[in-house]
Design a protein around this motif. Structure first.
Motif, PDB file in Angstrom:
ATOM      1  N   THR A 126       0.861  -1.181   0.000  1.00 49.83           N
ATOM      2  CA  THR A 126       0.000   0.000   0.000  1.00 49.83           C
ATOM      3  C   THR A 126       0.902   1.237   0.000  1.00 49.83           C
ATOM      4  O   THR A 126       2.091   1.156   0.342  1.00 49.83           O
ATOM      5  CB  THR A 126      -0.898   0.038   1.246  1.00 49.83           C
ATOM      6  N   GLU A 127       0.322   2.361  -0.365  1.00 50.14           N
ATOM      7  CA  GLU A 127       1.093   3.608  -0.318  1.00 50.14           C
ATOM      8  C   GLU A 127       1.574   3.873   1.116  1.00 50.14           C
ATOM      9  O   GLU A 127       2.713   4.310   1.325  1.00 50.14           O
ATOM     10  CB  GLU A 127       0.258   4.780  -0.823  1.00 50.14           C
ATOM     11  N   GLU A 128       0.734   3.593   2.087  1.00 52.60           N
ATOM     12  CA  GLU A 128       1.116   3.783   3.485  1.00 52.60           C
ATOM     13  C   GLU A 128       2.321   2.919   3.844  1.00 52.60           C
ATOM     14  O   GLU A 128       3.271   3.388   4.478  1.00 52.60           O
ATOM     15  CB  GLU A 128      -0.071   3.445   4.393  1.00 52.60           C
ATOM     16  N   GLU A 129       2.321   1.644   3.437  1.00 48.97           N
ATOM     17  CA  GLU A 129       3.453   0.752   3.722  1.00 48.97           C
ATOM     18  C   GLU A 129       4.726   1.272   3.066  1.00 48.97           C
ATOM     19  O   GLU A 129       5.805   1.284   3.679  1.00 48.97           O
ATOM     20  CB  GLU A 129       3.136  -0.669   3.244  1.00 48.97           C
ATOM     21  N   ILE A 130       4.604   1.724   1.820  1.00 47.29           N
ATOM     22  CA  ILE A 130       5.765   2.264   1.099  1.00 47.29           C
ATOM     23  C   ILE A 130       6.337   3.460   1.846  1.00 47.29           C
ATOM     24  O   ILE A 130       7.553   3.536   2.076  1.00 47.29           O
ATOM     25  CB  ILE A 130       5.381   2.647  -0.346  1.00 47.29           C
ATOM     26  N   LEU A 131       5.495   4.384   2.245  1.00 48.12           N
ATOM     27  CA  LEU A 131       5.980   5.595   2.906  1.00 48.12           C
ATOM     28  C   LEU A 131       6.510   5.314   4.307  1.00 48.12           C
ATOM     29  O   LEU A 131       7.492   5.927   4.739  1.00 48.12           O
ATOM     30  CB  LEU A 131       4.890   6.662   2.926  1.00 48.12           C
ATOM     31  N   CYS A 132       5.897   4.370   5.012  1.00 44.89           N
ATOM     32  CA  CYS A 132       6.404   4.012   6.339  1.00 44.89           C
ATOM     33  C   CYS A 132       7.814   3.428   6.242  1.00 44.89           C
ATOM     34  O   CYS A 132       8.693   3.767   7.044  1.00 44.89           O
ATOM     35  CB  CYS A 132       5.468   3.020   7.032  1.00 44.89           C
ATOM     36  N   ILE A 133       8.017   2.557   5.270  1.00 41.63           N
ATOM     37  CA  ILE A 133       9.355   1.977   5.091  1.00 41.63           C
ATOM     38  C   ILE A 133      10.313   3.028   4.550  1.00 41.63           C
ATOM     39  O   ILE A 133      11.441   3.169   5.039  1.00 41.63           O
ATOM     40  CB  ILE A 133       9.287   0.744   4.163  1.00 41.63           C
ATOM     41  N   ARG A 134       9.883   3.771   3.565  1.00 40.65           N
ATOM     42  CA  ARG A 134      10.739   4.784   2.930  1.00 40.65           C
ATOM     43  C   ARG A 134      11.251   5.809   3.933  1.00 40.65           C
ATOM     44  O   ARG A 134      12.400   6.226   3.891  1.00 40.65           O
ATOM     45  CB  ARG A 134       9.948   5.471   1.806  1.00 40.65           C
ATOM     46  N   TYR A 135      10.385   6.237   4.850  1.00 38.73           N
ATOM     47  CA  TYR A 135      10.748   7.306   5.786  1.00 38.73           C
ATOM     48  C   TYR A 135      10.887   6.824   7.230  1.00 38.73           C
ATOM     49  O   TYR A 135      10.779   7.626   8.158  1.00 38.73           O
ATOM     50  CB  TYR A 135       9.720   8.441   5.708  1.00 38.73           C
ATOM     51  N   HIS A 136      11.176   5.536   7.427  1.00 35.69           N
ATOM     52  CA  HIS A 136      11.273   5.035   8.803  1.00 35.69           C
ATOM     53  C   HIS A 136      12.440   5.652   9.579  1.00 35.69           C
ATOM     54  O   HIS A 136      12.473   5.583  10.795  1.00 35.69           O
ATOM     55  CB  HIS A 136      11.358   3.503   8.834  1.00 35.69           C
ATOM     56  N   MET A 137      13.352   6.302   8.897  1.00 33.61           N
ATOM     57  CA  MET A 137      14.485   6.941   9.573  1.00 33.61           C
ATOM     58  C   MET A 137      14.094   8.285  10.195  1.00 33.61           C
ATOM     59  O   MET A 137      14.869   8.896  10.917  1.00 33.61           O
ATOM     60  CB  MET A 137      15.650   7.140   8.600  1.00 33.61           C
ATOM     61  N   GLY A 138      12.890   8.752   9.907  1.00 28.32           N
ATOM     62  CA  GLY A 138      12.390   9.985  10.519  1.00 28.32           C
ATOM     63  C   GLY A 138      13.294  11.164  10.222  1.00 28.32           C
ATOM     64  O   GLY A 138      13.724  11.372   9.086  1.00 28.32           O
ATOM     65  N   ALA A 139      13.609  11.926  11.249  1.00 30.23           N
ATOM     66  CA  ALA A 139      14.439  13.131  11.086  1.00 30.23           C
ATOM     67  C   ALA A 139      15.886  12.789  10.739  1.00 30.23           C
ATOM     68  O   ALA A 139      16.663  13.686  10.421  1.00 30.23           O
ATOM     69  CB  ALA A 139      14.386  13.983  12.338  1.00 30.23           C
ATOM     70  N   PHE A 140      16.250  11.509  10.777  1.00 33.21           N
ATOM     71  CA  PHE A 140      17.587  11.110  10.339  1.00 33.21           C
ATOM     72  C   PHE A 140      17.659  11.001   8.821  1.00 33.21           C
ATOM     73  O   PHE A 140      18.717  10.747   8.264  1.00 33.21           O
ATOM     74  CB  PHE A 140      17.998   9.774  10.980  1.00 33.21           C
ATOM     75  N   THR A 141      16.516  11.171   8.166  1.00 32.47           N
ATOM     76  CA  THR A 141      16.473  11.254   6.705  1.00 32.47           C
ATOM     77  C   THR A 141      17.288  12.476   6.285  1.00 32.47           C
ATOM     78  O   THR A 141      17.337  13.473   7.000  1.00 32.47           O
ATOM     79  CB  THR A 141      15.001  11.404   6.243  1.00 32.47           C
ATOM     80  N   ASP A 142      17.909  12.405   5.133  1.00 33.33           N
ATOM     81  CA  ASP A 142      18.697  13.530   4.635  1.00 33.33           C
ATOM     82  C   ASP A 142      17.863  14.813   4.702  1.00 33.33           C
ATOM     83  O   ASP A 142      16.689  14.819   4.335  1.00 33.33           O
ATOM     84  CB  ASP A 142      19.123  13.249   3.197  1.00 33.33           C
ATOM     85  N   SER A 143      18.466  15.886   5.139  1.00 39.27           N
ATOM     86  CA  SER A 143      17.739  17.140   5.367  1.00 39.27           C
ATOM     87  C   SER A 143      17.046  17.681   4.112  1.00 39.27           C
ATOM     88  O   SER A 143      16.038  18.368   4.226  1.00 39.27           O
ATOM     89  CB  SER A 143      18.671  18.214   5.946  1.00 39.27           C
ATOM     90  N   VAL A 144      17.537  17.351   2.934  1.00 35.97           N
ATOM     91  CA  VAL A 144      16.865  17.816   1.711  1.00 35.97           C
ATOM     92  C   VAL A 144      15.497  17.147   1.541  1.00 35.97           C
ATOM     93  O   VAL A 144      14.686  17.616   0.746  1.00 35.97           O
ATOM     94  CB  VAL A 144      17.722  17.606   0.440  1.00 35.97           C
ATOM     95  N   GLU A 145      15.244  16.079   2.292  1.00 32.55           N
ATOM     96  CA  GLU A 145      13.978  15.354   2.198  1.00 32.55           C
ATOM     97  C   GLU A 145      13.038  15.629   3.367  1.00 32.55           C
ATOM     98  O   GLU A 145      11.968  15.011   3.448  1.00 32.55           O
ATOM     99  CB  GLU A 145      14.247  13.850   2.111  1.00 32.55           C
ATOM    100  N   TRP A 146      13.393  16.515   4.268  1.00 34.92           N
ATOM    101  CA  TRP A 146      12.562  16.742   5.453  1.00 34.92           C
ATOM    102  C   TRP A 146      11.158  17.198   5.108  1.00 34.92           C
ATOM    103  O   TRP A 146      10.196  16.784   5.751  1.00 34.92           O
ATOM    104  CB  TRP A 146      13.226  17.737   6.399  1.00 34.92           C
TER     105      TRP A 146
END
Length: 175
Positions: A126-146
Motif C-alpha cells: 500500500t502507499e502507506e506501507e511504502i511511505l512508512c518503510i521509505r521514511y522510517h528513519m524519521g528526522a535522520f532522513t537527509d535534510s533535503v527530504e525533510w
C-alpha cells in the motif's frame, strides 16, 4: 537465539501475510544471519532479524495502545519486519579486524528505497506501507527530504509511529 528460533518467529509473525516462497527467499538471502549495522544496534550475526522483530513487536503494541488505523491489517508486521530489508547484503566481515564493514558494491542503493524495492518483489505494498518503510528513519532522513518526510507524516501518521518503533527497538530495547 539460534536461527531455527528466528525462522520460527518470522514465519509465526508474518503468517499468511506473505507467501511462503517469499519468506523462503528472504531467509535464503541472509535475513536471519545479517547484522543490523556495523557498530550500532544489532551489530552481530542475526542482529537484523532481532532488531526487525522488535520493531514489528513495538509497532503492534503501539497499534493496540494508540488505536492506530492502518490501510491493511498486516502493515505493522510487514513494515516492522522488513523496514531494513536493504541490509541483507550490505555488510561483510573485514578479514583484518573481524568486524563488520559496509559493502559499497551492492547494486540497489538507498536505505528506505532499497527496502521498498526488495519487498515489492514479493508482495504489493500500500502507499502507506511504502511511505512508512521509505521514511522510517524519521528526522535522520537527509535534510533535503525533510519536507517530503513531513508531508508523508501528514498523509499517513503511521510513518511517524514506524520511526518511533524503530527508535524504541534501537535505543530503548538496544537491539
Amino acid at each position: 537465539m539460534n536461527n531455527e528460533d528466528r525462522e520460527w518467529m518470522l514465519r509465526e509473525m508474518i503468517g499468511e501475510h506473505l507467501p511462503k516462497s517469499a519468506v523462503d527467499d528472504i531467509i535464503s538471502r541472509g535475513f536471519l544471519t545479517a547484522p543490523a549495522s556495523t557498530k550500532y544496534h544489532g551489530a552481530y550475526e542475526g542482529g537484523l532479524f532481532d532488531h526487525s522483530f522488535k520493531v514489528a513487536q513495538s509497532l503492534m503494541k503501539l497499534t493496540e495502545r494508540m488505536t492506530l488505523y492502518w490501510q491493511d491489517e498486516r502493515s505493522p508486521r510487514l513494515i516492522g519486519l522488513f523496514h531494513d530489508l536493504c541490509k541483507i547484503d550490505q555488510y561483510e566481515i573485514d578479514p583484518e579486524t573481524g568486524n563488520y564493514r559496509y559493502r559499497g558494491d551492492t547494486l540497489l542503493k538507498g536505505h528506505g528505497d532499497k527496502s521498498v524495492q526488495l519487498l515489492s518483489q514479493y508482495t504489493s505494498l500500500t502507499e502507506e506501507e511504502i511511505l512508512c518503510i521509505r521514511y522510517h528513519m524519521g528526522a535522520f532522513t537527509d535534510s533535503v527530504e525533510w519536507s517530503d518526510y513531513t508531508r508523508a507524516v501528514h498523509a499517513y501518521p503511521n510513518v511517524l509511529w514506524t520511526h518511533t518503533a524503530d527508535m524504541m527497538a534501537a535505543h530503548i530495547e538496544r537491539v
